[in-house]
Design a protein around this motif. Structure first.
Motif: not given
Ligand code: CA
Ligand code: GLC
Length: 546
Positions: A20-22, A24-28
């Motif tokens: 969600s915040n760019g 490169g790592i998926g998040d909650i």
């Molecule tokens: Ca992220």
């Protein structure tokens, strides 16, 4: 009937689901954004692999603090919002409890390292000389399962990575600490739990060398495991929730005990026997063709015996530790769609609770990395070097990783045609397979014949028919290994499922008479009313009578 018997569970690997915040790592927050998509599959629960504070040597299965969220994934507020938003949509969140071991960065282990006796007793430390580990047991990620600590002049046990120290469940204080963690998450409103490698928690009284293997026979389904699970469930009051134990190298007898409601241990078990039919003599890091006869026999035994013993299976092909099933048992090129649908139908109509692992519903494939630098997983990198040491060429080792690495199932979710497959606006932590140009959620949403829509139909069938939830199981065409066929029966209704596991047309030894049956679902158009004589490549057919 227990609620989980009609449920379907969706598994998320947060690092690769949606960023969600760019960074490169998926998040909650990425998961929250996609809740409507998940709901559209018709699932009841979402199990996410761990997103707790962790040094991430094993992508979160090395937990540093079970009550804190890793900042790359988000905050406690994000987690509370996820639980609430999922709840609004009628879905429960299941937390992944890694209780066989903690990260060596966990406060308990740090205190143990500094010599605090109480905390040393939280782990499994053994006396010994620096030259010789206490036993010859092997870590599941390669190398010895023991690590020497010079300052303590002791070894500690780690069945996984050296930074994952095994907890000492014999110590009642450890058990109380773990129960408190469950209570903490229960109060936050989670609706279920998955317990990581939970059949390894009870170690034997005497630690001795294993002359036959890597030590697993001494601690898998260990001496006090049932007692520990009963205690954990009773003392935390989770008996009414959905709980699943991941069972490593387990047995049918034990899984019946873990999951029979009378025992009050767990709702169901994951076992992995069916995902070893392409190992060479049991060896994961040696390639061999899948043995379909064995596959079918294993399913038959586990389905029928679990039914007899009133146990309950978790049904699955994929998770974050497994290569993609369409690349493994199907055909990810010519018969991509047909084989992905067939594999789905094959397990979704069985007795048990089906799990869908993110991207499986799109028919996502192994990425086919051609370079060791593309790999991120600690197990894969360790084994790459072990394979080279054993004399394999780099090319051979990469070929093996291409089929066996856990990273095959960890590539980012393919959402659309855009840059980075709509997963992120930034280069992801692991490379996206090239096929996202046609293999993505957006494309499949628009194609009514897609794998995605097929999964939705399979889930809907389970909700609609009691025979799928509760029916007895009987296997058919037992002499034809390529035909995976079974019948379910419940209160006068009959469900018939026929699957062809090969790329050739297969004639049935005896035609199947269709009198009284109606066609529910299939991956090819079918007009026959009288009988089925043969199955097309990777064909799957579902009929209902009564
Ligand atoms: Ca992220
Ligand atoms: C389980 C997890 C796996 C992890 C291991 C150690 O098998 O699924 O990802 O590496 O346990 O925690």
């Amino acid at each position: 009937m227990e609620n989980f018997k009609k449920s379907v569970i969706y598994q998320i690997y947060p690092k690769s689901f949606c960023d969600s915040n760019g960074d490169g790592i998926g998040d909650i927050r990425g998961i929250i954004q996609k809740l409507d998509y998940i709901k559209s599959l018709g699932v009841d629960y979402i199990w996410s692999t761990p997103f707790f504070a962790s040094p991430m040597n094993d992508n979160g299965y090395d937990v540093e603090d079970y009550r804190k969220i890793h900042p790359a994934f988000g905050t406690m507020e994000d987690t509370e919002e996820l639980i609430a938003e999922a709840g609004k949509r009628g879905m429960g969140i299941m937390m992944d409890m890694v209780f066989n071991h903690t990260s060596t960065r966990h406060e308990w282990f740090q205190k143990a390292l500094s010599g605090e006796k109480d905390y040393m007793d939280y782990y499994i430390f053994k006396e010994g000389t620096p030259r010789e580990p206490p036993t010859n047991w092997q870590s599941k990620f390669g190398g010895s399962a023991w690590e020497y600590v010079p300052s303590l002049q002791k070894w500690y046990l780690h069945l996984f990575d050296v930074t994952q120290a095994d907890l000492n469940w014999e110590n009642p204080r450890v058990r109380e600490e773990l129960k408190d963690i469950i209570r903490f998450w229960k109060e936050k409103g989670v609706k279920g739990f998955r317990f990581d490698v939970v059949n390894l928690i009870s170690k034997p009284e005497i630690f001795e060398d294993d002359a036959q293997g890597d030590g697993r026979r001494f601690y898998s389904d260990g001496p006090r495991v049932h007692e520990y699970l009963k205690e954990l469930t009773a003392d935390t009051g989770i008996g009414h929730m959905v709980t699943v134990g991941e069972m490593s190298s387990t047995s049918l007898e034990h899984c019946i005990r873990y999951s029979n409601p009378k025992e009050k241990e767990l709702s169901m078990c994951f076992n992995f026997h069916h995902l070893k039919v392409d190992y060479k003599d049991g060896e994961k890091w040696e390639l061999s063709k899948p043995d379909y006869r064995k596959l079918k026999e294993l399913f038959e035994t586990w389905q029928c015996e679990m039914e007899q013993g009133n146990g309950w299976n978790a049904l699955f092909w994929c998770n974050h530790d497994q290569p993609r099933i369409v690349s493994r048992l199907g055909d990810d090129k010519k018969y991509w769609k047909a084989s992905a649908k067939m594999l789905a139908a094959c397990i979704h109509m069985l007795r048990g609770t089906p799990y869908i692992y993110q991207g499986e519903e799109l028919g996502m494939t192994n990425p086919g990395y051609g370079n060791i630098h593309s790999y991120r997983d600690v197990e894969s990198i360790n084994y790459f070097h072990i394979l080279l040491k054993k004399g394999k060429s780099e090319e051979e080792a990469l070929k093996i990783l291409g089929q066996r690495s856990r990273d095959n199932g960890r590539t980012p979710m393919q959402w659309d045609f855009g840059a980075y497959a709509g997963f992120s606006t930034h280069e992801p932590w692991i490379t996206i397979p090239e096929n996202y140009s046609y293999l993505n959620a957006k494309a499949e949403e628009e194609d009514m014949d897609s794998i995605l829509h097929y999964y939705r139909k399979l889930v809907a069938l389970r909700k609609q028919y009691e025979v799928i939830q509760e029916g007895s199981v009987e296997f058919l065409y037992r002499e034809q290994p390529e035909i995976f066929a079974y019948r379910r029966r419940f209160k006068g209704q009959e469900l018939l499922v026929l699957n062809n596991f090969t790329e050739s047309q297969v004639d049935l030894q005896e035609p199947f008479a269709l009198t009284g049956y109606r066609h529910l679902l299939g991956n090819y158009p079918r007009q026959e009313k009288m009988e089925i004589k043969s199955l097309r490549p990777y064909e799957s057919l579902i009929f209902l009578k009564g």
